[in-house]
Design a protein around this motif. Sequence first.
Motif, mmCIF file in Angstrom:
data_model
loop_
_atom_site.group_PDB
_atom_site.id
_atom_site.type_symbol
_atom_site.label_atom_id
_atom_site.label_comp_id
_atom_site.label_asym_id
_atom_site.label_seq_id
_atom_site.Cartn_x
_atom_site.Cartn_y
_atom_site.Cartn_z
ATOM 1 N N ASP A 1 0.841 -1.190 0.000
ATOM 2 C CA ASP A 1 0.000 0.000 0.000
ATOM 3 C C ASP A 1 0.881 1.246 0.000
ATOM 4 N N VAL A 2 1.259 1.691 -1.193
ATOM 5 C CA VAL A 2 2.143 2.844 -1.320
ATOM 6 C C VAL A 2 1.617 3.766 -2.410
ATOM 7 N N LEU A 3 1.684 5.060 -2.172
ATOM 8 C CA LEU A 3 1.241 6.073 -3.128
ATOM 9 C C LEU A 3 2.450 6.912 -3.514
ATOM 10 N N VAL A 4 2.790 6.920 -4.802
ATOM 11 C CA VAL A 4 3.978 7.619 -5.286
ATOM 12 C C VAL A 4 3.557 8.912 -5.979
ATOM 13 N N PHE A 5 4.280 9.987 -5.664
ATOM 14 C CA PHE A 5 4.057 11.279 -6.317
ATOM 15 C C PHE A 5 5.316 11.696 -7.048
ATOM 16 N N ASP A 6 5.158 12.061 -8.304
ATOM 17 C CA ASP A 6 6.228 12.600 -9.126
ATOM 18 C C ASP A 6 6.120 14.124 -9.043
ATOM 19 N N LYS B 1 6.808 22.388 -17.646
ATOM 20 C CA LYS B 1 7.720 21.323 -18.068
ATOM 21 C C LYS B 1 7.553 20.069 -17.213
ATOM 22 N N GLY B 2 7.343 20.235 -15.914
ATOM 23 C CA GLY B 2 7.226 19.082 -15.040
ATOM 24 C C GLY B 2 6.129 18.135 -15.473
ATOM 25 N N ALA B 3 4.976 18.698 -15.847
ATOM 26 C CA ALA B 3 3.861 17.853 -16.293
ATOM 27 C C ALA B 3 4.201 17.133 -17.593
ATOM 28 N N ARG B 4 4.943 17.814 -18.464
ATOM 29 C CA ARG B 4 5.332 17.169 -19.720
ATOM 30 C C ARG B 4 6.333 16.040 -19.476
ATOM 31 N N VAL B 5 7.287 16.282 -18.597
ATOM 32 C CA VAL B 5 8.267 15.245 -18.267
ATOM 33 C C VAL B 5 7.566 14.064 -17.604
ATOM 34 N N TYR B 6 6.633 14.361 -16.721
ATOM 35 C CA TYR B 6 5.862 13.296 -16.065
ATOM 36 C C TYR B 6 5.118 12.453 -17.100
ATOM 37 N N ALA B 7 4.445 13.132 -18.037
ATOM 38 C CA ALA B 7 3.671 12.407 -19.047
ATOM 39 C C ALA B 7 4.567 11.555 -19.941
ATOM 40 N N ALA B 8 5.802 12.006 -20.156
ATOM 41 C CA ALA B 8 6.720 11.262 -21.024
ATOM 42 C C ALA B 8 7.240 9.996 -20.340
ATOM 43 N N GLY B 9 7.299 10.008 -19.017
ATOM 44 C CA GLY B 9 7.774 8.818 -18.330
ATOM 45 C C GLY B 9 7.899 9.021 -16.835
ATOM 46 N N GLY C 1 2.471 4.019 -11.855
ATOM 47 C CA GLY C 1 1.457 4.319 -10.855
ATOM 48 C C GLY C 1 1.596 5.657 -10.177
ATOM 49 N N ALA C 2 2.719 6.355 -10.424
ATOM 50 C CA ALA C 2 2.937 7.640 -9.756
ATOM 51 C C ALA C 2 1.955 8.693 -10.263
ATOM 52 N N ARG C 3 1.568 9.565 -9.391
ATOM 53 C CA ARG C 3 0.721 10.710 -9.733
ATOM 54 C C ARG C 3 1.555 11.974 -9.707
ATOM 55 N N HIS C 4 1.157 12.958 -10.492
ATOM 56 C CA HIS C 4 1.959 14.175 -10.580
ATOM 57 C C HIS C 4 1.493 15.199 -9.565
ATOM 58 N N ALA C 5 2.455 15.810 -8.869
ATOM 59 C CA ALA C 5 2.188 16.906 -7.943
ATOM 60 C C ALA C 5 2.850 18.153 -8.501
ATOM 61 N N HIS C 6 2.051 19.139 -8.860
ATOM 62 C CA HIS C 6 2.560 20.366 -9.471
ATOM 63 C C HIS C 6 2.845 21.388 -8.370
ATOM 64 N N LEU C 7 4.077 21.908 -8.347
ATOM 65 C CA LEU C 7 4.468 22.826 -7.286
ATOM 66 C C LEU C 7 3.546 24.040 -7.202
ATOM 67 N N ASP C 8 3.280 24.696 -8.326
ATOM 68 C CA ASP C 8 2.463 25.908 -8.321
ATOM 69 C C ASP C 8 0.998 25.620 -8.026
ATOM 70 N N GLU C 9 0.481 24.542 -8.618
ATOM 71 C CA GLU C 9 -0.963 24.308 -8.570
ATOM 72 C C GLU C 9 -1.414 23.462 -7.384
ATOM 73 N N ASP C 10 -0.578 22.536 -6.939
ATOM 74 C CA ASP C 10 -0.977 21.587 -5.902
ATOM 75 C C ASP C 10 -0.279 21.804 -4.566
ATOM 76 N N LEU C 11 0.964 22.251 -4.603
ATOM 77 C CA LEU C 11 1.772 22.321 -3.388
ATOM 78 C C LEU C 11 1.994 23.742 -2.909
ATOM 79 N N ALA C 12 1.215 24.678 -3.436
ATOM 80 C CA ALA C 12 1.294 26.076 -3.021
ATOM 81 C C ALA C 12 -0.062 26.723 -3.259
ATOM 82 N N SER C 13 -0.270 27.854 -2.620
ATOM 83 C CA SER C 13 -1.458 28.659 -2.901
ATOM 84 C C SER C 13 -1.040 29.840 -3.769
ATOM 85 N N PRO C 14 -1.977 30.529 -4.411
ATOM 86 C CA PRO C 14 -1.602 31.622 -5.308
ATOM 87 C C PRO C 14 -0.911 32.762 -4.555
#
Length: 292
Positions: free
Chosen positions: A21-26, A36-44, A48-61
């Motif tokens: 039971d492990v959840l991986v975040f890229d 660029k991060g989302a594009r790199v994530y989509a390329a490989g 099972g890893a999910r993408h965490a975007h610094l601006d959109e997910d890990l910070a507020s505006p």
Amino acid sequence: MAYETLIAVDALRDMLASGADVLVFDCEFDLGDPGKGARVYAAGHIPGARHAHLDEDLASPPDGTNGRHPLPARVALAAWLRAQGLRKGQQVVACDSSGGAWAARLWWLLRWLGHAPVAVLDGGKPAWIAAGLPLEAGGVPPAASGDFEPGEPLVPTPVSARQVLRNIDEQAAQVLDARDPSRFAGNPNSLDPVAGHIPGARNRFFRDNLGPDGRFRPATELAAEFAALLGGAPAILQCGSGVTACHNALAMAIAGLPAGRLYPGSWSEWIADPARPVETGTGTDPEPLPST
């Protein structure tokens, strides 16, 4: 076994292979190209890893006064994590291709929400690839909503700009700045409209936590170097916008040292008020990867 600081590639490989039971975040990100991060994530990415975007997910505006990457609201961050499928007590692994520069932010945020089993992949995606392990392209299927709820923080309460300003006179804590030495010294650069550092701060470039292979250095070495900088004082951790300061927080945890307090707004908030003092000097040429 729960991992709370680092996890090795072999350990993550075995967990995924066994269906643990492990959840991986890229956490791939690029300051100069936020998409660029989302594009790199989509390329490989690690399967099972999910993408965490610094601006959109890990910070507020940002609003122009609170730094480039203000902390997200705890309620909003917890809701996003549930939407990614996070469950109570589930092992989380965060990774990137930048020595943990961005992954450490998610590590700190989850501990801020009271979630202990979270670790950064030591060596990141480059170590995964070097071990001959596969990547998958594209996205991942929508997750069933998890049951995660925030609890008591496992990190000290963050400090405000007012508290940091007061500390200049009180000298109750030692400010450690995770930016590269050139930015710390006050040399002109593209990230800081006002160059320099908080008076009394000492420089601990986050890259100094890593060995040549991109993995974290031994705990004994980290402990000795941080102790020399702190001189027995508690730490206030800052950088450009409260992101790579979390790398120093992780390094201190690996070293078994008392946790420092994060200054989330960091330099980008500090210089938003021209009345706040600025100091320059004591720098070297920058490393290739800027801290944020």
